[in-house]
Design a protein around this motif. Structure first.
Motif, short mmCIF file in Angstrom:
data_model
loop_
_atom_site.label_atom_id
_atom_site.label_comp_id
_atom_site.label_asym_id
_atom_site.label_seq_id
_atom_site.Cartn_x
_atom_site.Cartn_y
_atom_site.Cartn_z
N UNK A 1 -3.84 122.33 -46.17
CA UNK A 1 -3.90 123.06 -47.59
C UNK A 1 -5.31 123.41 -47.94
N UNK A 2 -6.28 122.34 -47.66
CA UNK A 2 -7.66 122.92 -48.16
C UNK A 2 -8.17 123.98 -47.49
N UNK A 3 -7.86 124.32 -46.13
CA UNK A 3 -8.29 125.54 -45.44
C UNK A 3 -7.48 126.79 -45.82
N UNK A 4 -6.18 126.37 -46.01
CA UNK A 4 -5.20 127.36 -46.38
C UNK A 4 -5.62 128.28 -47.52
N UNK A 5 -5.83 127.47 -48.55
CA UNK A 5 -6.03 128.07 -49.81
C UNK A 5 -7.60 128.00 -50.24
N UNK A 6 -8.43 127.83 -49.26
CA UNK A 6 -10.02 127.82 -49.47
C UNK A 6 -10.43 126.84 -50.61
N UNK A 7 -10.10 125.59 -50.52
CA UNK A 7 -10.18 124.71 -51.74
C UNK A 7 -11.62 123.89 -51.58
N UNK A 8 -12.02 124.04 -50.36
CA UNK A 8 -13.11 122.98 -50.21
C UNK A 8 -14.35 123.19 -51.34
N UNK A 9 -14.79 124.49 -51.65
CA UNK A 9 -15.93 124.81 -52.52
C UNK A 9 -15.66 124.06 -53.65
N UNK A 10 -14.51 124.43 -54.39
CA UNK A 10 -14.27 123.77 -55.70
C UNK A 10 -14.14 122.35 -55.60
N UNK A 11 -13.67 121.91 -54.56
CA UNK A 11 -13.51 120.17 -54.48
C UNK A 11 -15.06 119.63 -54.15
N UNK A 12 -15.73 120.28 -53.68
CA UNK A 12 -17.12 119.75 -53.48
C UNK A 12 -17.65 119.15 -55.06
N UNK A 13 -17.45 119.98 -55.96
CA UNK A 13 -18.11 119.64 -57.44
C UNK A 13 -17.88 118.19 -57.62
N UNK A 14 -16.42 118.12 -58.06
CA UNK A 14 -16.07 116.74 -58.48
C UNK A 14 -16.41 115.63 -57.50
N UNK A 15 -16.29 116.01 -56.10
CA UNK A 15 -16.71 114.70 -55.09
C UNK A 15 -18.17 114.34 -55.03
N UNK A 16 -19.13 115.36 -55.31
CA UNK A 16 -20.30 114.97 -55.44
C UNK A 16 -20.63 114.07 -56.78
N UNK A 17 -20.00 114.72 -57.90
CA UNK A 17 -19.96 113.78 -59.13
C UNK A 17 -19.63 112.49 -58.80
N UNK A 18 -18.52 112.42 -58.30
CA UNK A 18 -17.72 111.06 -58.11
C UNK A 18 -18.55 110.12 -57.31
N UNK A 19 -19.06 110.55 -56.30
CA UNK A 19 -20.06 109.71 -55.10
C UNK A 19 -21.53 109.50 -55.98
N UNK A 20 -21.68 110.10 -56.83
CA UNK A 20 -23.25 109.74 -57.41
C UNK A 20 -22.96 108.95 -58.67
N UNK A 21 -21.77 108.57 -58.85
CA UNK A 21 -21.44 107.81 -60.00
C UNK A 21 -21.35 108.27 -61.33
N UNK A 22 -21.21 109.70 -61.42
CA UNK A 22 -21.19 110.41 -62.67
C UNK A 22 -19.67 110.72 -63.08
N UNK A 23 -18.92 110.49 -62.26
CA UNK A 23 -17.22 110.70 -62.59
C UNK A 23 -16.61 109.63 -62.06
N UNK A 24 -15.70 108.93 -62.78
CA UNK A 24 -15.01 107.91 -62.18
C UNK A 24 -13.67 108.47 -61.59
N UNK A 25 -12.81 107.35 -61.21
CA UNK A 25 -11.72 107.61 -60.41
C UNK A 25 -10.65 108.48 -61.00
N UNK A 26 -10.63 108.14 -62.36
CA UNK A 26 -9.59 109.12 -63.34
C UNK A 26 -10.13 110.46 -63.41
N UNK A 27 -11.63 110.75 -63.59
CA UNK A 27 -12.11 111.89 -63.65
C UNK A 27 -11.89 112.80 -62.39
N UNK A 28 -12.05 112.22 -61.23
CA UNK A 28 -11.85 112.75 -60.09
C UNK A 28 -10.55 113.14 -59.72
N UNK A 29 -9.44 112.40 -60.16
CA UNK A 29 -8.19 112.62 -59.97
C UNK A 29 -7.86 113.90 -60.60
#
Length: 447
Positions: free
Chosen positions: A397-425
């Motif tokens: 689904x990520x490749x089919x709909x080209x979602x990776x670029x959009x998903x990178x934003x919250x993932x970087x925030x989450x792994x940096x500690x700037x976004x919690x699990x609820x926010x990532x979800x």
């Protein structure tokens, strides 16, 4: 590189006139009726694997069909160079439709030869091809129930570590997320971290999350994500893994600053500096980092960790998928020859040559020796595939709909500690919902 349309050579004088190509007598050694002494024009994507492995098949082609040769033309920009030839009705006989500029399959589907007969044919060693390849390899090459693309390379996804470093410290690779948490504490005692991430590859942790969640919750997790269902990211299996990851971030088990670090530099912090113990990636990681890996690192892969002791799929289950899609256009001058080249690529000799020179497995089982040509990463990929058996899954689904670029934003925030699990979800769900509710986007129903 010159124009492919201009540079391509004509097939031999025995080639046909475009109405199905040169004809040869069908037999056990020549199941598609490729003509003797004919040539095959092959346009091969010149990417990470190069093109020499297709040219290598000339060493085995003549053993089955006398005088048949493949002429390889390296191509980087597949669509810009080859789409005009589809429009003009004179495409090459064989194409590796890969890279950022691959041609959309749905747009040329009716112009491609179906490859079911290839899987029904025997190998050069006399075995049915369908019986010597890994399970599910037809799936990524099947569109609207038509099997039109042979994906040749097997990509294994897992978690990678230095066997040498682990043995020196008496560490055991984790099988569960609880064991990974314990390992993270051991790493801190040594002044190290459990994980590292780079800004362009933060979504590698999305892959790790999804793989673990599918193993925990089974097909219902995979299908909910694939079909962009409402609330799919709130599935208990996904939330369980996110909760552990959130704990790891809060306990500073990730190397700081990853969201501002170029991904290969971040990977070198793991493979060369050894500041982190684990890294989630695909089987390409050894080849990608071979110039930035500590001597005697002994890179080794394991399947993604399980969440509980009663997952729907066993620990050995893993995501693995075939890549590098080869297609045979119907209007090529020698489509039978194009299929014969694919059969040659599936021979033991050609498949072993690919693994030896590219340090990656093909879809052909059993062609990597026990020593993996000196590659511990390749050995571990083979072992993981064998241990998984039929418990191999994939999702698109990520490749089919080209979602990776959009998903990178919250993932970087989450792994940096700037976004919690609820926010990532919430962020990931909004990205899925946006596509699902957009009527202008064609949806692929996965079942």
């Amino acid at each position: 590189m010159g124009s492919f349309a201009v540079a391509c050579s004509s097939p031999s004088s025995e080639d046909g006139d475009g109405d199905g190509g040169p004809k040869g007598e069908k037999s056990a050694n020549n199941p598609f009726g490729a003509a003797a002494n004919s040539s095959v024009e092959a346009a091969i994507f010149d990417g990470g694997y190069g093109t020499d492995y297709v040219d290598y098949t000339n060493q085995v082609l003549g053993s089955q069909v006398k005088g048949l040769k493949v002429q390889v033309k390296p191509v980087v920009d597949i669509a810009p160079q080859l789409q005009p030839r589809f429009v003009g009705g004179n495409p090459p006989d064989l194409i590796d439709n890969s890279g950022e500029d691959q041609i959309g399959f749905l747009g040329i589907l009716d112009q491609l030869d179906e490859l079911d007969d290839l899987f029904e044919a025997n190998t050069y060693e006399g075995k049915k091809i369908a019986d010597i390849v890994y399970p599910g390899v037809k799936d990524p090459g099947t569109f609207k129930d038509k099997f039109v693309a042979l994906n040749y390379v097997m990509t294994v996804y897992g978690v990678w570590y230095s066997k040498t470093l682990f043995e020196e410290n008496g560490w055991t690779p984790p099988k569960t997320w609880d064991e990974a948490l314990d390992l993270g504490q051991e790493a801190k005692k040594k002044g190290k971290y459990l994980f590292v991430h780079g800004k362009e590859a933060a979504t590698y942790y999305r892959t790790l999350l999804i793989d673990s969640a599918i193993k925990e919750g089974g097909d219902e997790v995979r299908l909910a994500l694939e079909n962009l269902e409402k609330g799919c990211w709130s599935h208990p299996a996904i939330q369980g893994v996110i909760k552990v990851m959130e704990t790891m971030v809060k306990q500073k088990m990730f190397v700081p600053g990853g969201s501002g670090t170029q991904f290969q530099k971040a990977q070198a912090i793991w493979s060369n500096d050894q500041k982190a113990l684990l890294y989630p990636s695909g089987g390409w990681i050894e080849n990608e980092m071979k110039k930035a890996t500590k001597a005697d690192f002994q890179m080794t892969g394991i399947p993604s960790m399980t969440l509980t002791d009663k997952p729907a799929l066993p620990y050995e289950a893993l995501r693995a998928a075939a890549g590098e899609p080869f297609i045979v256009p119907k209007q090529g001058k020698n489509p039978a020859g194009g299929k014969e080249v694919l059969r040659a690529m599936l021979s033991e000799k050609a498949a072993a040559n690919f693994s030896k020179t590219k340090l990656a497995p093909t879809i052909v089982k059993g062609t990597v020796p026990a020593d993996g040509y000196g590659s511990t990463a390749l050995v571990s990929q083979t072992k993981m595939l064998e241990a998984a058996g039929t418990d191999i899954f994939n999702y698109m689904f990520v490749e089919t709909y080209g979602l990776n670029t959009d998903q990178l934003v919250p993932w970087n925030s989450f792994l940096a500690g700037d976004l919690d699990g609820k926010g990532l979800t919430s962020a990931l769900q909004k990205i899925s919902d946006k596509v699902r509710e957009d009527d202008s986007v064609d949806k692929v129903k996965v079942s």
